[in-house]
Scaffold this active site. Structure first.
Site, PDB file in Angstrom:
ATOM      1  N   HIS A 182      31.471   4.300   2.026  1.00 24.85           N
ATOM      2  CA  HIS A 182      30.368   3.781   1.213  1.00 24.85           C
ATOM      3  C   HIS A 182      30.007   2.348   1.529  1.00 24.85           C
ATOM      4  CE1 HIS A 182      30.786   7.605  -0.623  1.00 24.85           C
ATOM      5  NE2 HIS A 182      29.507   7.465  -0.832  1.00 24.85           N
ATOM      6  N   GLU A 403      28.693  20.009  -0.286  1.00 24.46           N
ATOM      7  CA  GLU A 403      29.616  19.025   0.288  1.00 24.46           C
ATOM      8  C   GLU A 403      30.985  19.644   0.529  1.00 24.46           C
ATOM      9  OE1 GLU A 403      28.607  14.883  -1.322  1.00 24.46           O
ATOM     10  OE2 GLU A 403      28.833  16.105  -3.109  1.00 24.46           O
ATOM     11  N   ASP A 427      30.583  14.312   3.141  1.00 24.77           N
ATOM     12  CA  ASP A 427      31.725  14.994   2.531  1.00 24.77           C
ATOM     13  C   ASP A 427      31.947  16.363   3.143  1.00 24.77           C
ATOM     14  OD1 ASP A 427      33.093  13.364   0.631  1.00 24.77           O
ATOM     15  OD2 ASP A 427      31.235  13.306  -0.506  1.00 24.77           O
ATOM     16  N   CYS A 474      21.093  15.239   3.219  1.00 24.25           N
ATOM     17  CA  CYS A 474      21.006  13.849   2.761  1.00 24.25           C
ATOM     18  C   CYS A 474      22.222  13.028   3.165  1.00 24.25           C
ATOM     19  CB  CYS A 474      20.807  13.789   1.245  1.00 24.25           C
ATOM     20  SG  CYS A 474      22.225  14.428   0.337  1.00 24.25           S
TER      21      CYS A 474
HETATM   22  C1  PEP Z   1      27.499  13.083   1.400  1.00 20.26           C
HETATM   23  O1  PEP Z   1      28.658  13.333   1.053  1.00 20.26           O
HETATM   24  O2  PEP Z   1      27.028  13.397   2.524  1.00 20.26           O
HETATM   25  C2  PEP Z   1      26.590  12.369   0.484  1.00 20.26           C
HETATM   26  C3  PEP Z   1      25.308  12.243   0.750  1.00 20.26           C
HETATM   27  O3  PEP Z   1      27.136  11.819  -0.634  1.00 20.26           O
HETATM   28  P1  PEP Z   1      28.024  10.480  -0.610  1.00 20.26           P
HETATM   29  O4  PEP Z   1      27.959   9.904   0.777  1.00 20.26           O
HETATM   30  O5  PEP Z   1      27.460   9.563  -1.633  1.00 20.26           O
HETATM   31  O6  PEP Z   1      29.392  10.977  -0.969  1.00 20.26           O
HETATM   32 MG    MG Z   2      29.276  13.055  -0.981  1.00 24.38          MG
END
Ligand code: PEP
Ligand code: MG
Length: 526
Positions: A182, A403, A427, A474
């Site tokens: 993140h 995910e 994920d 996404c």
């Molecule tokens: C993902 O897991 O690809 C996602 C878009 O969510 P995050 O990166 O916030 O876990």
């Molecule tokens: Mg995620």
């Protein structure tokens, strides 16, 4: 990694100081004076930064200044001084231990008061670390503020630290972390060049001019001023070239692909989007220690909805690398496999309902086209329950993120319950390849172009085609110009990414026909 290039003097983020063994105090006057001086320095530094923040003309500067002023008052609190001095004179503690003890007592007292003051209690940890470092002559811990533009070098950065980075940070280099951690995602969201998992970077002395290429992951140490200027020039040229690219996403033969934006708050909204495909709501509340009120949530969501028009809101995805202290979730031995995302609803059932209430109210107030989706969904039953709760509040379009491999394998069953799927490749890769997305040494295993992940994406897209429902991506793979055409070739209808990635993905799609995208996607699948 986060695209873009930058060059500038490096400044390391120091770790919190470790208290040495207590010393015998020979001169209590000198010891008390040293502790008082550390507190004076701390308060003066905070006041200086508050004044700078007030002078800055940024949207959130006033709020930042208020927080810094409140911290300066805490550091200058006469009671804190008296207690520190008493620990020296009455208990025989050296300056560092006296400060440590006084801050601890102060923190406990504030926490006991509850409400806003309890929320500020955790700030005392930061103040304590800074005061103890000052008295021990160690570098100031926390995000540095050298007063000039710089490249921030850190062992690792929390998402909360990354959100709070000031405008002087030119680029970010960390020794740990993975490309879909993140910290990297937040840096990308801000358009800040970033390189993670850069071994040995903490050994580079402060002030060394370093160049950072967020696209290639190259970090060049010891640049001359001329070389640094060349890096900056090439970054300016590239940004200008990409800024000229506009319009909707299409393959060379005109097949439309929606190019959407991933955002974490209204500050990330950028013009020219075909909509927001992922609004990560947890980024709004990363440093909160008390739950946000209904009104506060409505206001934060409404700001985004009013600016974006069409938004897919992801409900809170707390846990593992996105800790939300206000939830008070207990530590777990395997947090990535534990209570995170939608699963938080099992232990704290009010949180999701309260969030859906606030989203529905903000949607009504702004008239925006708002959809919601849940993170970390594993079964069709979870999907059905989420959709029911969203629709009961008047949010008509409800979807889920894919995910977890189990969700991809049951894409048909999920789509029988919800209106759309959004594939979170970050994920999905982590769980498919059993490789921690934050691990600096496993990024090859997390490569989303591997056949196993592409096959799962293809299964979801096929299910979407059968059901006549939208399936988008996404995760960070959507913003990678080498991977985005493969995802389109597999049949996904939208790609949602950090705004900074849109121009290169638009370019990559425009260079290939849909058939070429398909061939490239299917080749690795054999
Ligand atoms: C993902 O897991 O690809 C996602 C878009 O969510 P995050 O990166 O916030 O876990
Ligand atoms: Mg995620």
């Amino acid at each position: 990694m986060s695209r873009g290039r930058a060059a500038g003097p490096s400044v390391r983020m120091a770790a919190p100081p470790v208290l040495p063994a207590p010393r015998r105090v020979a001169d209590p006057d000198a010891e008390a004076a040293a502790a008082a001086k550390a507190l004076d320095t701390l308060a003066a530094d905070l006041e200086r930064r508050a004044a700078q923040a007030r002078a800055a003309d940024a949207e959130d500067a006033a709020e930042g200044a208020e927080i810094l002023e409140a911290l300066a008052m805490m550091a200058g609190d006469p009671m804190l001084r008296e207690q520190t001095e008493a620990h020296v004179r009455d208990d025989g503690l050296d300056a560092a231990h006296a400060l440590d003890a006084a801050f601890s007592a102060h923190k406990e007292a504030l926490a006991a008061l509850g409400g806003y003051l309890a929320e500020r209690a955790a700030d005392l940890d930061d103040l304590r670390a800074r005061a103890v470092a000052a008295v021990l002559g160690l570098p100031v811990p926390g995000v540095p503020d050298p007063g000039h533009p710089y490249v921030l070098v850190a062992e690792d950065l929390s998402p909360a630290d990354t959100v709070g980075l000031g405008p002087r940070v030119l680029a970010l280099v960390t020794e740990r972390g993975g490309p879909t951690s993140h910290t990297a995602i937040l840096a990308r969201g801000r358009g800040l060049p970033a390189v993670v998992a850069c071994a040995g970077v903490m050994d580079v002395p402060d002030g060394t001019v370093i160049g950072v290429d967020g696209l290639t992951g190259e970090v060049t140490v010891g640049l001359t001023e001329e070389e640094a200027d060349r890096v900056r020039d090439s970054d300016r040229r590239e940004r200008a070239r990409l800024a000229a690219s506009t319009g909707p996403g299409r393959t060379a033969d005109g097949h439309p692909v929606k190019l959407l934006h991933n955002i974490g708050s209204a500050a990330d909204l950028r013009p020219g989007a075909e909509g927001v495909g992922l609004f990560r709501t947890e980024f709004l509340f990363l440093d909160r220690r008390q739950p946000p009120s209904h009104e506060e949530q409505v206001a934060a969501y409404a700001r985004v909805f009013a600016g974006a028009g069409t938004v897919t809101v992801r409900t809170l995805d707390a846990g593992t690398d996105k800790p939300l202290p206000f939830l008070g979730l207990p530590a777990e031995p395997n947090p990535a496999l534990g209570v995170r995302g939608l699963r938080v609803d099992r232990v704290l059932p009010g949180v999701l309902d309260a969030q859906l209430d606030a989203i529905a109210e903000a949607a009504r107030a702004t008239g925006a086209d708002v959809r919601v989706m849940a993170p970390m969904v594993t079964t069709a039953r979870e999907a059905a329950d989420f959709a029911r709760r969203a629709r009961a509040r008047g949010i008509e379009r409800a979807g889920v993120m894919v995910e977890v491999p189990a969700a991809a394998l049951q894409a048909d069953e999920l789509l029988a319950e919800v209106d759309f799927l959004s594939i979170g490749t970050n994920d999905l890769a982590q769980y498919t390849f059993a490789a921690d997305r934050q691990h600096p040494g496993l990024s090859d295993l997390l490569d989303p172009a591997q056949p196993a992940l592409l096959r799962l994406v293809g299964m979801c897209a096929e299910a979407g085609r059968r059901a006549g429902k939208a399936v988008g991506v996404c995760g960070e793979a959507a913003g990678d110009p080498a991977v985005a055409p493969l995802l389109v070739g597999l049949g996904v209808s939208s790609l949602s990414m950090a705004p900074v990635c849109v121009p290169v993905v638009r370019e990559a799609l425009a260079a290939l026909t849909l058939r070429e995208c398909r061939e490239r996607a299917l080749a690795p699948l054999g």
